[in-house]
Design an enzyme around this catalytic site. Structure first.
Site, PDB file in Angstrom:
ATOM      1  CG  HIS A 276      -0.531   0.094   2.485  1.00  0.00           C
ATOM      2  ND1 HIS A 276      -0.122   1.259   3.094  1.00  0.00           N
ATOM      3  CD2 HIS A 276      -0.106  -1.073   3.351  1.00  0.00           C
ATOM      4  CE1 HIS A 276       0.367   0.737   4.322  1.00  0.00           C
ATOM      5  NE2 HIS A 276       0.294  -0.412   4.568  1.00  0.00           N
ATOM      6  CG  ASP A 288       2.841   0.245   7.763  1.00  0.00           C
ATOM      7  OD1 ASP A 288       2.407  -0.470   6.652  1.00  0.00           O
ATOM      8  OD2 ASP A 288       2.158   0.233   8.691  1.00  0.00           O
ATOM      9  CD  GLU A 322      -3.396  -1.588   5.522  1.00  0.00           C
ATOM     10  OE1 GLU A 322      -3.571  -2.461   6.061  1.00  0.00           O
ATOM     11  OE2 GLU A 322      -2.877  -0.710   6.028  1.00  0.00           O
ATOM     12  CD  GLU A 323      -1.413   2.089   7.697  1.00  0.00           C
ATOM     13  OE1 GLU A 323      -2.038   1.284   8.357  1.00  0.00           O
ATOM     14  OE2 GLU A 323      -0.210   1.710   7.535  1.00  0.00           O
ATOM     15  CG  ASP A 350       1.184  -3.894   4.937  1.00  0.00           C
ATOM     16  OD1 ASP A 350       1.872  -2.935   5.115  1.00  0.00           O
ATOM     17  OD2 ASP A 350      -0.031  -3.601   5.162  1.00  0.00           O
ATOM     18  CG  HIS A 420       0.877   2.745  12.515  1.00  0.00           C
ATOM     19  ND1 HIS A 420      -0.423   1.910  12.908  1.00  0.00           N
ATOM     20  CD2 HIS A 420       1.168   2.072  11.363  1.00  0.00           C
ATOM     21  CE1 HIS A 420      -0.774   1.173  11.850  1.00  0.00           C
ATOM     22  NE2 HIS A 420       0.225   1.137  10.931  1.00  0.00           N
TER      23      HIS A 420
END
Ligand SMILES: [Zn+2]
Length: 453
Positions: A276, A288, A322-323, A350, A420
């Site tokens: 993503h 990520d 995606e997130e 991912d 994140h």
């Protein structure tokens, strides 16, 4: 004609080797001696930076990956429109203990969770009540009314696969605010989903229940979660001040970015490989999922470098959102169904740009048996685990169209240190581990386009 000659010089017609062993060796040799994955990741992370859906960073990443794949000369490169939610953090997130008998006022390291509504400039103050899980919250019932619920469930260190520990602890972040709001809580604080004690707060997605108030929800670092918990055990009337500015804005038009090399024998059968393109709005989205995106493009680039023509169509896909919405993955599957496309496999990376150790999969027994039958071909590259169930978020919506869903499985031990956070930057990715992942994916794509699955 001149153009054709030039083309032939640039891409000499190297033919496939005699057997799969030889060809997989060629893939690894090419990637490990002259791969582009790492330098492409450098550009994405350092020049473009983070890429939350709807942001200018996401728009820049769409355009850059499109150009990159065009420059590599893939047969078709196109953008697939998709409407995405646009959440904006809006300002600096603040969490402060305001009445500690030990420390007085104390600021904690905090980040609002994605898709949350902020407190606005006036902030809010409340007493804090600690729980370890949603089950524990429910037991408290209306004791949480008017309070700030502090979810402090750690990731279980006994779980060997860190993704399992993450999955188990995740509900407090993704639905903690919705559950606490049902019981009349005014806000939530959540311990960051990390298996290390440090000072990085981790953001991430959360979903409100539309029937209850959208209360603010912020993550605090694991270090500060430990501190808050220990202060609470000594002083139950501890008060916390919270201030945040998150806001859901109007949806925006964005895109999945798709590049394709058409199959020479069975072009109708498609193998999608991707990651993503969006990330959270902190750090650089390196693990990520800049890593997965650059690995997917590299799979197709290796075919160009080696001068190979796949039997079946291979497609690199950068999914958007995606997130905090999964709109890209859903739209990709919807369009595939509408067009009557036949995906035989969808492969997603991912789980970070770490050392690959295997592939997880979801599919029929015969599909999974076929995957496992290639185990010996991967052994020389120390990719040994082809047995785990799994797949990936963005490829999930393709499930009912019949392809085997496969996730690249890297070593998971360090992923949740970076996940994140501001720490998920280019420097956190190791070139060799990233390239080994790209090569493993290319080797798998090669086997599937040659043999089917
Ligand atoms: Zn991701």
């Amino acid at each position: 004609m001149k153009k054709l000659l030039l083309f032939l010089t640039l891409f000499p017609a190297v033919v496939f080797g005699q057997n799969h062993e030889e060809n997989i060796r060629k893939i690894y040799d090419a990637e490990l001696s002259s791969g582009h994955t790492y330098e492409n990741l450098r550009y994405l992370t350092k020049r473009i930076g983070n890429r939350l859906a709807g942001s200018s960073g996401a728009a820049a990443a769409v355009e850059w990956t499109r150009q990159l794949m065009e420059n590599y000369g893939f047969d078709t490169v196109y953008l697939q429109p998709v409407m995405v939610p646009h959440w904006d953090r809006g300002g600096k997130d603040v969490v402060k203990i305001v009445n500690s008998t030990k420390h007085g006022t104390l600021e904690l390291s905090a980040l609002a969770l994605g898709n949350t509504e902020g407190t606005g400039p006036s902030g809010l103050v409340g007493n804090v009540i600690e729980v370890k899980s949603i089950a524990e919250l429910r037991e408290l019932g209306d004791k949480v009314k008017g309070k700030i619920v502090f979810f402090n469930g750690p990731m279980d260190p006994k779980k060997i696969d860190a993704f399992e520990a993450y999955g188990e602890a995740n509900p407090q972040r993704s639905s903690g605010a919705a559950e606490a709001s049902k019981l009349g809580a005014i806000a939530t604080l959540v311990r960051s989903l990390s298996n290390r004690i440090d000072d990085y707060p981790h953001t991430g997605n959360q979903r409100y229940n539309p029937d209850f108030p959208k209360i603010p929800a912020l993550a605090i670092s694991t270090e500060d979660a430990e501190l808050l918990s220990s202060l609470l055990s000594d002083q139950s009337d501890l008060k916390v001040y919270m201030e945040s500015y998150g806001q859901m804005k109007t949806e925006k038009l964005s895109y999945n970015v798709i590049g394709e090399i058409r199959g020479s024998e069975i072009p109708k059968e498609i193998i999608a490989v991707g990651g993503h393109l969006d990330s959270w709005d902190v750090g650089e989205g390196a693990h990520d999922d800049g890593s997965g995106c650059m690995q997917a493009i590299e799979v197709l680039r290796l075919y160009k470098e080696l001068g190979w023509k796949p039997k079946r169509t291979i497609r690199a896909v950068m999914w958007m959102n995606e997130e905090n919405g999964l709109r890209g993955g859903q739209e990709y599957a919807r369009v595939a169904k509408e067009k009557g496309e036949k995906h035989i496999a969808a492969i997603e990376s991912d789980s970070g740009g770490f050392l690959p150790i295997g592939f997880s999969s979801t599919g029929t027994e015969s599909q999974r048996e076929k995957l496992k039958s290639w185990g010996d071909l991967f052994k020389p590259y120390q990719v040994w685990n082809l047995d785990r169930p799994g797949g990936g978020a963005d490829i999930g919506p393709l499930r009912d169209q019949g392809p085997i869903l496969i996730g690249l499985k890297p070593d998971s031990q360090k992923y949740f240190i970076y996940h994140h956070t501001e720490a998920d930057v280019f420097e956190a990715v190791d070139q060799r581990e990233l390239e080994l992942g790209a090569a493993a994916m290319a080797a798998l794509v090669y086997l599937i386009e040659q043999e089917g699955i």
